[in-house]
Design an enzyme around this catalytic site. Structure first.
Site, PDB file in Angstrom:
ATOM      1  N   LYS A 130       0.910  -1.219   0.080  1.00  0.00           N
ATOM      2  CA  LYS A 130      -0.001   0.091   0.112  1.00  0.00           C
ATOM      3  C   LYS A 130       0.942   1.174  -0.012  1.00  0.00           C
ATOM      4  O   LYS A 130       1.804   1.419   0.745  1.00  0.00           O
ATOM      5  CB  LYS A 130      -0.769   0.173   1.232  1.00  0.00           C
ATOM      6  CG  LYS A 130      -1.984  -1.166   1.335  1.00  0.00           C
ATOM      7  CD  LYS A 130      -3.082  -0.969   0.250  1.00  0.00           C
ATOM      8  CE  LYS A 130      -4.193  -1.971   0.617  1.00  0.00           C
ATOM      9  NZ  LYS A 130      -5.292  -1.951  -0.374  1.00  0.00           N
ATOM     10  N   LYS A 136     -12.899  -7.690  -7.177  1.00  0.00           N
ATOM     11  CA  LYS A 136     -13.081  -8.281  -6.203  1.00  0.00           C
ATOM     12  C   LYS A 136     -14.513  -9.219  -6.202  1.00  0.00           C
ATOM     13  O   LYS A 136     -15.556  -8.703  -6.032  1.00  0.00           O
ATOM     14  CB  LYS A 136     -13.120  -7.506  -4.915  1.00  0.00           C
ATOM     15  CG  LYS A 136     -11.869  -6.930  -4.400  1.00  0.00           C
ATOM     16  CD  LYS A 136     -12.072  -5.735  -3.398  1.00  0.00           C
ATOM     17  CE  LYS A 136     -10.716  -5.385  -3.015  1.00  0.00           C
ATOM     18  NZ  LYS A 136      -9.811  -4.843  -4.077  1.00  0.00           N
TER      19      LYS A 136
END
Length: 333
Positions: free
Chosen positions: A131, A241
């Site tokens: 991240k 997702k």
């Protein structure tokens, strides 16, 4: 099909620090469908992430509360696109109840993407995600050298900003990634969602300005968003997702019509119930995409129990027993 549901709250081992703030507890809804004739059962999971664009847990719960105790396939098909996680959870429970081979899928030949945390990565995956956009840019750029040094030989990095960069920051990151890839080709596999979805025109320009591939995630959470972005001309990578996309049956049909799509499949941090359904769909669909990529389910470190990749090694009977145990643990008052 007899319908039952229960809410769950699952604490992370350590709160996750994202650009949206600290995330301490994963909340969602487990669902169970029971065939009144055969007694067969199918479990599903509604695992919303509202800041990514899905419904909230409260909205999903309200929808479940107004459903009848007996559900038909037609009622599941009528779940609106505004409730994508709900559609996924009930659709998968239906499929698991109807398809005797659903829990027997062999996913052993798939490859995985792990997560790069505060400690060096364990194991050796072909890809790792890290991240960015959480700390000041200068600090994170300095960390990149350390991340690359700790990367297992032959592995690549996926950088994910969750739409948290400024346009200037995105250009700086992508220029750095281009330089890295010139020295070590393919070392940065792609840069995920550098800018918010509202800045789609800027994202498109960045995809032409830089060599490092850009992947869209928050821009394409639901199937309708994915279709709109694709039909508007996006040629790059799209992150899916499954738990948030809505109907994976509809996604399968769309992929059949557009086999040039470049999709990267990823976990939404579900319990083993939702994780298995996501893995089955990702394993089935990724081979049909233009560039099959490592699947982003190396997330076991986030919870005390329930590493989704352990599901790969279980038998169908063991998977069924695990799902029942998860249901029983969370459905008890």
């Amino acid at each position: 099909m007899r319908f039952a549901f229960c809410r769950y709250r699952r604490p992370f081992r350590q709160p996750l620090r994202t650009r949206y703030g600290l995330w301490s507890i994963r909340e969602g809804i487990l669902v169970r469908l029971t065939d009144a004739e055969t007694g067969g059962q199918g479990y599903g999971e509604i695992a919303p992430i509202p800041w990514l664009g899905s419904e909230t847990v409260e909205e999903a719960l309200a929808f479940c509360q107004q459903l009848p105790p007996e559900l038909s396939e037609a009622e599941i098909e009528k779940i609106p696109a505004t409730l994508p996680a709900t559609r996924f959870g009930l659709e998968c429970a239906w499929l698991a109840c109807r398809d005797p081979g659903w829990l027997a899928r062999d996913l052993s030949g798939l490859s995985w993407c792990g997560l790069f945390g505060k400690t060096p990565p364990s194991g050796s995956y072909p890809a790792y995600k890290v991240k960015v956009g959480v700390e000041p840019l200068e600090q994170e750029v300095k960390k990149l050298e350390s991340w690359l040094e700790q990367l297992p030989a032959g592995s690549c990095l996926r950088l994910d900003a969750n739409g948290g960069l400024s346009l200037e920051g995105a250009r700086r990151w992508l220029a750095l990634c281009d330089r890295i890839n010139q020295e070590w080709p393919g070392k940065i596999e792609f840069f995920e969602q550098p800018l918010p979805p509202a800045q789609h025109a800027d994202l498109s320009r960045l995809s032409w300005e830089f060599q490092t591939p850009i992947a869209l995630d928050e821009s394409v959470v639901g199937l309708e968003q994915l279709q709109a972005v694709h039909q508007a001309g996006w040629k790059g990578i799209l992150v899916v997702k499954p738990s948030l996309v809505g109907s994976c049956l509809a996604l399968r049909d769309y992929l059949r019509q557009h086999p040039s799509l470049d999709l990267a499949f990823s976990s939404a941090l579900e319990t083993p119930i939702g994780a298995w359904h996501g893995l089955v769909w990702a394993g089935s669909l990724q081979a049909k995409t233009a560039h099959p990529r490592a699947l982003g389910w190396g997330v076991g470190e986030f919870f005390q129990e329930g590493d989704p990749l352990t599901l790969i090694t279980l038998s169908a009977q063991e998977r069924a027993a695990l799902m029942q145990a998860v249901w029983e643990r969370h459905s008890q008052p």
